[in-house]
Design an enzyme around this catalytic site. Sequence first.
Site, PDB file in Angstrom:
ATOM      1  N   ASN A 203       0.820  -0.994  -0.249  1.00 45.94           N
ATOM      2  CA  ASN A 203       0.044  -0.007   0.151  1.00 45.94           C
ATOM      3  C   ASN A 203       0.738   1.005  -0.103  1.00 45.94           C
ATOM      4  OD1 ASN A 203      -2.145  -1.943   0.534  1.00 45.94           O
ATOM      5  ND2 ASN A 203      -1.579  -1.604   2.460  1.00 45.94           N
ATOM      6  N   GLU A 287      -7.926  -2.730  -2.259  1.00 45.76           N
ATOM      7  CA  GLU A 287      -8.896  -2.344  -0.770  1.00 45.76           C
ATOM      8  C   GLU A 287      -8.099  -0.709  -1.101  1.00 45.76           C
ATOM      9  OE1 GLU A 287      -6.173  -4.831   1.577  1.00 45.76           O
ATOM     10  OE2 GLU A 287      -7.919  -6.196   1.941  1.00 45.76           O
ATOM     11  N   ARG A 320       0.574  -8.278  -8.128  1.00 47.84           N
ATOM     12  CA  ARG A 320      -0.256  -9.530  -7.139  1.00 47.84           C
ATOM     13  C   ARG A 320      -1.182  -9.132  -7.543  1.00 47.84           C
ATOM     14  NH1 ARG A 320      -1.055  -7.015  -1.595  1.00 47.84           N
ATOM     15  NH2 ARG A 320      -0.506  -8.772  -0.456  1.00 47.84           N
ATOM     16  N   ARG A 337     -15.495 -13.513  -2.178  1.00 52.31           N
ATOM     17  CA  ARG A 337     -14.474 -13.091  -2.320  1.00 52.31           C
ATOM     18  C   ARG A 337     -13.623 -14.498  -2.966  1.00 52.31           C
ATOM     19  NH1 ARG A 337     -11.380 -10.304   2.567  1.00 52.31           N
ATOM     20  NH2 ARG A 337      -9.229 -10.402   1.791  1.00 52.31           N
ATOM     21  N   LYS A 361      -1.303 -14.806  -3.787  1.00 48.92           N
ATOM     22  CA  LYS A 361      -1.378 -15.519  -1.985  1.00 48.92           C
ATOM     23  C   LYS A 361      -1.541 -17.212  -2.419  1.00 48.92           C
ATOM     24  CE  LYS A 361      -3.049 -11.685   0.297  1.00 48.92           C
ATOM     25  NZ  LYS A 361      -3.390 -10.687   1.165  1.00 48.92           N
ATOM     26  N   ASP A 366      -7.157 -15.282   2.537  1.00 48.04           N
ATOM     27  CA  ASP A 366      -6.269 -13.910   3.161  1.00 48.04           C
ATOM     28  C   ASP A 366      -5.566 -14.448   4.123  1.00 48.04           C
ATOM     29  OD1 ASP A 366      -4.807 -11.676   3.240  1.00 48.04           O
ATOM     30  OD2 ASP A 366      -5.967 -10.693   3.825  1.00 48.04           O
ATOM     31  N   GLU A 388       2.652 -16.512  -2.843  1.00 48.78           N
ATOM     32  CA  GLU A 388       2.798 -14.972  -1.897  1.00 48.78           C
ATOM     33  C   GLU A 388       2.340 -15.706  -0.362  1.00 48.78           C
ATOM     34  OE1 GLU A 388       1.441 -11.699  -2.374  1.00 48.78           O
ATOM     35  OE2 GLU A 388       1.017 -11.186  -0.237  1.00 48.78           O
ATOM     36  N   GLU A 394      -0.346 -12.972  10.900  1.00 48.25           N
ATOM     37  CA  GLU A 394      -1.601 -11.828  10.988  1.00 48.25           C
ATOM     38  C   GLU A 394      -2.910 -11.789  11.741  1.00 48.25           C
ATOM     39  OE1 GLU A 394      -2.299  -9.548   7.103  1.00 48.25           O
ATOM     40  OE2 GLU A 394      -4.202  -8.768   8.653  1.00 48.25           O
ATOM     41  N   GLU A 512      -5.070 -23.579  15.883  1.00 52.68           N
ATOM     42  CA  GLU A 512      -5.829 -23.879  14.522  1.00 52.68           C
ATOM     43  C   GLU A 512      -7.389 -24.346  15.578  1.00 52.68           C
ATOM     44  OE1 GLU A 512      -5.873 -26.559  12.005  1.00 52.68           O
ATOM     45  OE2 GLU A 512      -7.594 -26.271  11.243  1.00 52.68           O
ATOM     46  N   TRP A 542     -16.718  -6.221   3.662  1.00 51.04           N
ATOM     47  CA  TRP A 542     -14.811  -7.306   3.368  1.00 51.04           C
ATOM     48  C   TRP A 542     -15.123  -8.684   2.538  1.00 51.04           C
ATOM     49  CZ3 TRP A 542     -10.867  -4.661   3.434  1.00 51.04           C
ATOM     50  CH2 TRP A 542     -10.696  -3.735   4.001  1.00 51.04           C
TER      51      TRP A 542
HETATM   52  C1  BDP Z   1      -4.506  -8.411   4.248  1.00 46.95           C
HETATM   53  C2  BDP Z   1      -3.387  -7.161   5.145  1.00 46.95           C
HETATM   54  C3  BDP Z   1      -3.988  -5.653   4.332  1.00 46.95           C
HETATM   55  C4  BDP Z   1      -2.744  -5.857   4.204  1.00 46.95           C
HETATM   56  C5  BDP Z   1      -3.301  -6.813   2.499  1.00 46.95           C
HETATM   57  C6  BDP Z   1      -2.540  -7.603   1.422  1.00 46.95           C
HETATM   58  O1  BDP Z   1      -5.385  -6.905   6.466  1.00 46.95           O
HETATM   59  O2  BDP Z   1      -3.187  -4.846   5.887  1.00 46.95           O
HETATM   60  O3  BDP Z   1      -2.681  -4.129   3.353  1.00 46.95           O
HETATM   61  O4  BDP Z   1      -3.207  -8.132   2.962  1.00 46.95           O
HETATM   62  O5  BDP Z   1      -2.281  -8.609   1.206  1.00 46.95           O
HETATM   63  O6  BDP Z   1      -4.067  -9.341   4.819  1.00 46.95           O
HETATM   64  O7  BDP Z   1      -2.764  -6.254   0.402  1.00 46.95           O
END
Ligand code: BDP
Length: 680
Positions: A203, A287, A320, A337, A361, A366, A388, A394, A512, A542
Amino acid sequence: QAGYGAWLNHLPLAEGAYREHAASWTKAVVAEGTELCVLTALSELEDGIAKLTGKRPEKDIPQNGSRYIAIGTFAGSAAAKETFSREEQAEVAAEGFRIRTSGRSIVIAGASAQGVLYGAFHLLRLISSGASLDELNLLENPVNGIRMINQWDNIDGSIERGYAGNSIFYANDDIVDDLTRVRDYARMLASVGLNAISINNVNAHRYETMFITERFLPKVARVAETFRKYGIKTFLSINFAAPIEVGGLETADPLEASVQEWWKERAAEIYRYIPDFGGFLVKADSENRPGPFTYDRDHADGANMLADALRPFGGVVIWRCFVYNCKQDWRDRKTDRARAAYDHFTPLDGRFKDNVILQVKNGPMDFQVREPLSPLFGAMPNTNMTIEFQITQEYTGQQRHLCYLVPQWKEALEFETYARGEGSTVKRVADGTLFGRSYGGFAAVSNIGDDANWTGHPLAQANLYGYGRLAWNPDLTSEGIAAEWITQTFGSNEQVLETVSGMLMESWSIYESYTAPLGVGWMVTPHYHYGPDVDGYEYSKWGTYHFADLHGIGVDRTVKSGTGYTAQYQGSNAEVYESLERTPDELLLFFHHVPYTHVLKSGKTVIQHIYDTRFEGAERAAGLTAKWNSLEGLIEPSIFEEGKQRFLIQEEHAQHWRDVLNTYFFRKSGLPDALGRTIY
Ligand code: BDP
């Protein structure tokens, strides 16, 4: 500072036969050649050996007949050239190496200086683990070409999803001048074979957008120089709207000539400062970040425009695939999603230029504690792709909870996509061999910050270490990697090795078992993503839902009655996930909506599984505290203390998860616990 040396502590070998043995082989390190990474390899060997054996090696071949180490490239070193036949040299890949005990020398040789450096770190690893040096003869080639780290660091010094302090790269809206820590980080990364880094958050905001301008390039160049000594290429995350935000143009439309020209000028300037600059990492149309969609262009248009700008200089665009609608109408809940990346990108297969690489990813959502594999792997045979991972924890306990992620990554890499029949595993998609792609590899979000021990939780270092080792060779085992890391970090005490290894190996399953059940994910505090909040994301935009009501729970992603996501998989995967009976328990609620009384393969009902595993999970978390405490006196006191505090937090917090989840599902379902335990 304890912990700072991480796995590069090079703890003194215990007095005794092995120490003598190692010392006898390392009287000197003789480097031939002046390539940057050969010089780095030389100084790493000198320092490492001095610490391990207590004796600093000489620089010249000992005249008294003593044994020594010789290092160099096949082109630059006579020892390297003479020790290995032409055929043996030809087997060494660009960044690989050979090590051989030959007469009174151990020769470390590579086709490139980078290979020599990796060989040097490998030899130090062997000595730390007590390997005999008498008859070494090995060949190592990295399986993956791109072995990358993504920093999510911001120029104000904060780190997006960072759990180990502030950035080591930035402070006060600038790049730091003292790069000592960056250099030490480069050592850590190179020691496990990593070769690329993007140094700013995906970002990219206002100031970070200016990294590609003269305002910051001199300082970016210093960072790149620091990494170059360790064979690591520097990349920048860019802002797709940079032509507007810093270029003063009115548009960032990738098909607009003025925009294309602007990026070409930027690229030329970047390479004036950094001749071996890696390229751009891009998060677009995701995002709230800008992207080609604004101009009705697609992602191939966007990526290719940047690729054209970088091509003359040998740079690449890493684009990405984390693209989805983050503003969906939750009341409607028709958008899945999980489908988004595949739906956006598969139609573009074959359209990306050859210096574009898609970064996908591991899972379709996520970085949850449990997800299926992204169906994009195997679905774009004509496109370069990297996988990725997220090292920073997180959604896996934010480095307060222990969660050794190597087993999770291994599972992902071994996943069978069936794209080219049996044996079409994700690791072969990632390394590029399945489809014969020119680029492939791994990327992962780093977990380090300016905490004294780099990662906050002392055992979270194992994830960074393990990521690098796995990127080099995905066939290494989780246990093997853990053992290497433990021995290098804490020394060779058997009890420490056994205890810590056991703790690491069970940690993912423990985490888990008290968090979101059966693959459904989320249930975390919005934005922070730490701590239980079952409905935290249930009524938000979201796209992250679990659909729990009084009857049941789970997301119906079947073709028959749900979102149709299961059809994105190939071969029998599509059938397995479509079928309620065949979907593995641990992913059941990812794919199906079921009543609480649905019986799992384990023989338990969903509700009883939830109760049981939450109770067990909290107990097993407490078990981690006990195990760690049993190591008091065997681990450096400040590290021990740091760990102890974290395990106490985890233990308490696991109980909180247990209680919140059990209570929630008890109240929703009205179904009692078969064992009659107290649930509020
Ligand atoms: C999410 C995160 C966010 C990241 C986003 C990403 O919460 O902070 O900017 O992925 O991968 O898991 O861009």
